[in-house]
Design a protein around this motif. Sequence first.
Motif, short mmCIF file in Angstrom:
data_model
loop_
_atom_site.label_atom_id
_atom_site.label_comp_id
_atom_site.label_asym_id
_atom_site.label_seq_id
_atom_site.Cartn_x
_atom_site.Cartn_y
_atom_site.Cartn_z
N SER A 292 92.86 160.32 72.63
CA SER A 292 94.38 160.12 72.86
C SER A 292 95.03 159.36 71.96
CB SER A 292 94.38 159.50 74.49
OG SER A 292 93.35 159.32 75.02
N PHE B 79 95.58 149.50 75.48
CA PHE B 79 95.84 150.94 74.76
C PHE B 79 96.54 151.61 75.75
CE2 PHE B 79 94.66 155.31 74.84
CZ PHE B 79 95.32 155.43 73.44
N THR C 134 98.80 155.26 76.27
CA THR C 134 99.60 156.69 76.01
C THR C 134 100.98 156.66 76.07
OG1 THR C 134 98.71 157.35 78.00
CG2 THR C 134 97.38 157.86 76.09
N ARG C 135 101.44 155.72 77.02
CA ARG C 135 102.93 155.34 77.53
C ARG C 135 103.85 154.33 76.81
NH1 ARG C 135 104.58 159.36 81.12
NH2 ARG C 135 106.53 158.71 80.54
N THR D 95 107.05 153.54 78.40
CA THR D 95 107.25 152.91 79.77
C THR D 95 107.18 151.29 79.90
OG1 THR D 95 104.79 153.10 80.46
CG2 THR D 95 106.23 154.95 80.96
N TYR E 154 88.90 149.34 88.49
CA TYR E 154 89.40 150.72 88.14
C TYR E 154 89.79 150.79 86.45
CZ TYR E 154 94.59 149.61 87.86
OH TYR E 154 95.81 149.15 87.76
N VAL E 155 89.67 149.46 86.05
CA VAL E 155 89.99 149.64 84.58
C VAL E 155 88.45 149.25 84.10
CG1 VAL E 155 90.80 148.24 82.68
CG2 VAL E 155 92.16 148.76 84.44
N TYR F 34 86.38 151.36 77.59
CA TYR F 34 87.52 152.53 77.20
C TYR F 34 88.56 151.54 76.62
CZ TYR F 34 90.43 156.50 77.00
OH TYR F 34 91.27 157.26 76.57
N GLY G 71 89.75 147.73 77.43
CA GLY G 71 89.17 147.07 78.32
C GLY G 71 90.42 146.51 79.24
N VAL H 191 94.71 147.09 80.65
CA VAL H 191 96.10 147.81 80.62
C VAL H 191 97.41 147.33 80.94
CG1 VAL H 191 94.55 149.86 81.35
CG2 VAL H 191 95.93 148.68 82.96
N MET H 192 98.25 147.71 80.33
CA MET H 192 99.45 147.17 80.69
C MET H 192 99.84 148.12 82.08
SD MET H 192 102.20 149.02 77.98
CE MET H 192 103.21 150.34 78.83
N VAL I 99 101.75 150.20 84.82
CA VAL I 99 103.28 150.75 85.09
C VAL I 99 103.25 151.52 86.32
CG1 VAL I 99 104.88 152.04 83.98
CG2 VAL I 99 103.52 150.99 82.57
N ASP J 71 102.38 155.33 86.82
CA ASP J 71 100.81 155.99 86.87
C ASP J 71 100.42 155.61 88.38
OD1 ASP J 71 98.29 155.54 84.73
OD2 ASP J 71 97.97 154.71 86.44
N ARG K 26 97.25 155.29 89.58
CA ARG K 26 96.41 153.94 89.82
C ARG K 26 97.07 152.66 89.81
NH1 ARG K 26 91.74 155.30 85.75
NH2 ARG K 26 93.79 155.82 84.72
N ARG L 214 87.12 158.83 74.00
CA ARG L 214 86.36 158.61 75.02
C ARG L 214 85.11 158.68 74.35
NH1 ARG L 214 88.88 161.63 78.60
NH2 ARG L 214 89.98 159.67 79.34
C1 ANZ Z 1 100.54 152.50 80.38
C2 ANZ Z 1 100.65 153.69 81.26
C3 ANZ Z 1 101.86 154.21 81.82
C4 ANZ Z 1 99.55 154.66 81.10
C5 ANZ Z 1 101.99 155.56 82.14
C6 ANZ Z 1 99.62 155.83 81.62
C7 ANZ Z 1 100.82 156.34 82.16
P1 ANZ Z 1 93.95 158.43 78.33
O1 ANZ Z 1 94.96 159.73 78.41
O2 ANZ Z 1 92.84 158.93 79.21
O3 ANZ Z 1 93.37 158.03 77.13
N1 ANZ Z 1 93.78 152.89 80.51
C8 ANZ Z 1 93.67 152.62 79.11
N2 ANZ Z 1 92.68 151.95 78.83
C9 ANZ Z 1 91.94 151.97 80.12
C10 ANZ Z 1 90.79 151.52 80.83
N3 ANZ Z 1 89.85 150.77 79.84
N4 ANZ Z 1 90.33 151.98 81.95
C11 ANZ Z 1 91.47 152.67 82.78
N5 ANZ Z 1 92.59 152.89 82.28
C12 ANZ Z 1 92.85 152.83 80.95
O4 ANZ Z 1 94.51 157.60 79.35
C13 ANZ Z 1 95.19 156.26 78.64
C14 ANZ Z 1 95.87 155.45 79.57
O5 ANZ Z 1 94.77 155.29 80.75
C15 ANZ Z 1 96.62 154.51 79.14
O6 ANZ Z 1 98.07 154.62 79.21
C16 ANZ Z 1 96.46 153.30 80.24
O7 ANZ Z 1 97.53 153.45 81.00
C17 ANZ Z 1 95.04 153.77 80.82
F1 ANZ Z 1 103.27 155.97 82.92
O8 ANZ Z 1 99.04 152.53 79.80
B1 ANZ Z 1 98.54 153.76 80.27
#
Ligand code: ANZ
Length: 823
Positions: free
Chosen positions: A227, A251, A253-254, A257, A332-333, A337, A340, A342-343, A345, A349, A351, A422
């Motif tokens: 990702s 880390f 992906t958004r 936000t 849930y984190v 990955y 370890g 998350v910010m 939002v 999101d 979860r 992953r």
């Molecule tokens: C803020 C955010 C805002 C996210 C939003 C998503 C949506 P993929 O695509 O699977 O790589 N994430 C990051 N590290 C994580 C962890 N160790 N355990 C669980 N969740 C984790 O997913 C990346 C997104 O999964 C990241 O982007 C983070 O949530 C979450 F509107 O950050 B996101």
Amino acid sequence: AAQYDVREIEARWQQFWEQDGTFVVDEHDERERRYVCDMFPYPSGDLHMGHAEAFAIGDVPARYWRLRGYNVLHPIGWDSFGLPAENAAIKNDAHPAEWTYTNIDTQAASFKRYAISTDWTRRLHTSDPEYYRWTQWLFLKLYERGLAYRQDSPVNWCPKDQTVLANEQVVDGACERCHTAVVKKSLNQWYFRITDYADRLLDDMADLAGSWPERVLAMQRNWIGRSQGASVRFSIAVAENGADVEPVEVFTTRPDTLYGCTFLVVAADAPLAADLVTAEHAEQLEEYRRRLDSVSDIERQSAEREKTGVFLGRYAVHPLTGEHLPIWASDYVLADYGTGAVMAVPAHDQRDLDFALAVDLPVRVVVDTGEEDPVQTGTATTGDGVLIDSPQWEGLGKDEAVARAIEVLSGRGTGSAATNYRLRDWLVSRQRFWGAPIPIIHCQRCGEVPVPEEQLPVTLPEDLRGEQLAPKGRSPLAAAESWGRVDCPDCGGWAQRDTDTMDTFVDSSWYYLRYLSPRDGEQIFDPEAARRWMPVDQYVGGVEHAILHLLYSRFITKVLHDMGLVSAQEPFRALMNQGQVLNGGRAMSKSLGNGVDLGEQLEAYGVDAVRLTMVFASPPEDDVDWADVSPSGASKFLGRAWRLAQDVTSEVGADPSTGAAGLRAVTHRTIADAEQLLDDQKFNVVIARTMELVNAVRKEIDSGAGGADAAVREAVEVVAQLLSLVAPYTAEDMWAALGRGASVANSAWPRVEESLLVQETVTAVIQVRGKLREKIEVPADIDAAELERRAVELPKIQKYIEADGGVRKVIVREPKLVNVVTG
Ligand code: ANZ
Ligand code: ZN
């Protein structure tokens, strides 16, 4: 008349192929090469119906390419290390080698009878010291290149069985075998750094598109899980006691936000959580972590799972607003990955929203998606929209806003573009006996010392048996004290062998290369031979290997490529996944009692009938339901085909053009279609067409000039060649009866006479001003433009058009009507 005696035919031809060396590859044969490889079997008991299907299918391209004049390599071997042998040895107070090699002998005999076109001189077994010597050599090369390393890591541990469990072996937090609660234990383990190859493993899949099943590529893509996003750094608000805490990276992906981030969540079981927690909250975290040990990663990430967590007593500073955001720990984190952490939002999101609503944290909408308010609905708005309340990138769409956010963060030194995977490194050490010992020596003074290459193989001790092999919390090899005790190769001092063995997926990650020079005592394989044969042109095996085995093989091939040993970047140019053999619509299993014994089927119907049934039942990738097929029908058909050859009385080489033209047209249409069908891997249709040809020949013999017609000979020879792809015994016997000698397997594929491929035609009617003026014969599949062109060009039609004042309009109803409107 002669009888179709399956048993007699099988015995005679099996002996012939063996003595003749029909399928032994000549390395000096400079014809173009093709390499067909079947996923090698594991020696558990005798061959079963699944083997019978897979190998019958794999033999079709091997035999077809041989007929087409290629120099074909089609080897076989055994994946003969692994747990079942060890468990059998524990139970029977034996050495795993006894069980293993007895089963291999049984399977080999069955394979020979099953008449796969295999070069038996290249046979290999991964549990032979001369094979695993090179598995160990490969380990040392990875070690040299920094691609093999040791690390402490938490593993699933069953306290009763005293062994590590794979994630798949943990069910509801308990050992799948004895139902004891599983604990996490930190063990020192060996890993291969496959993550270094993540990008290449992903990007090179572009070359496999179209020749690998799309679902396998999708599974690999998903497993690697690349990702793109950003890493964002949050500094930690200084606590009252003034303690300085390292910033937290997340880390995401958004990053677009970011203004919607209202709190941070770290994995409760990550060291980070313990680093962040304040003294007041430490006990709560500890309590929460204890409960976590028995929950699998899959459950933890499940959307349905109720969200829980603990506040760590600390606040992060929002990098753009300076706002203080509470930091929580939750399950849930995931610890391994991303970073370890998350910010969160919650507005966008799900979860995060579930968590925010569960523990009462604020929700801030920053993307206007036109959907309803997440707090009202309980559903995060994840659709595309326009960014709002985000000063530097307000009004932008997602992609632009992501780019802009990364720019802003980079400018401030608090973030940057980042890629996350992953894919994890490959854990290769096993605390089990029946595998290749890891060729490392642990010296008190020098630390890890590789076993010098000239001391390979590090062979397994032969005197351990039965109970001594049972898992006891450490590798059974640790009990072999005299085996383990060695002098350090570097300093000569007191040292100890590594007592772990390698994952058997290491053995199978390179065997297709060993087939190229299986007796080579000097090198892992001959690079010259690899240049000639690699990559494998057709790899055949079950979809259960869609991820691990194929990914590991691709990885190892790339490492060997980087070492300059093989020019190919990918091991398998094309992949075919055969379906399953079912019985009554369900997989065969002991508990259902619907198993079908291959040996009994072969006894009852003969090898050819079983093979033909497997291939005829469906396209190779579809399942075969044994309750729906008719091996006895197959056997009758083969008898009919075989008798045709007995009825041919014309001389070898008789000129077929003197024979029945109708039959010749059928024969040559069949050959031409078979070529196309074989290229498209519609093997079942090839058999259907062969059956039609057999019927046509029988009719010709019974009603025409009989067996003396040269066109009949031509057709029957083609039948034998087509049948040789799936029914080699019958085909060889027909070929011999036709006076063509041996072997049909090495005969030349028949050449299609194009002039005999009569096209189907229809009569087209041509009208001028609604009056019928002409009729012409045209191909049935002619298109409108071509039909119009042919009609209007006709001299007679031209004359009418001129007389009527030229063309106003042409109406075409292909293939049968053209109406020219004039004036
Ligand atoms: C803020 C955010 C805002 C996210 C939003 C998503 C949506 P993929 O695509 O699977 O790589 N994430 C990051 N590290 C994580 C962890 N160790 N355990 C669980 N969740 C984790 O997913 C990346 C997104 O999964 C990241 O982007 C983070 O949530 C979450 F509107 O950050 B996101
Ligand atoms: Zn030493």
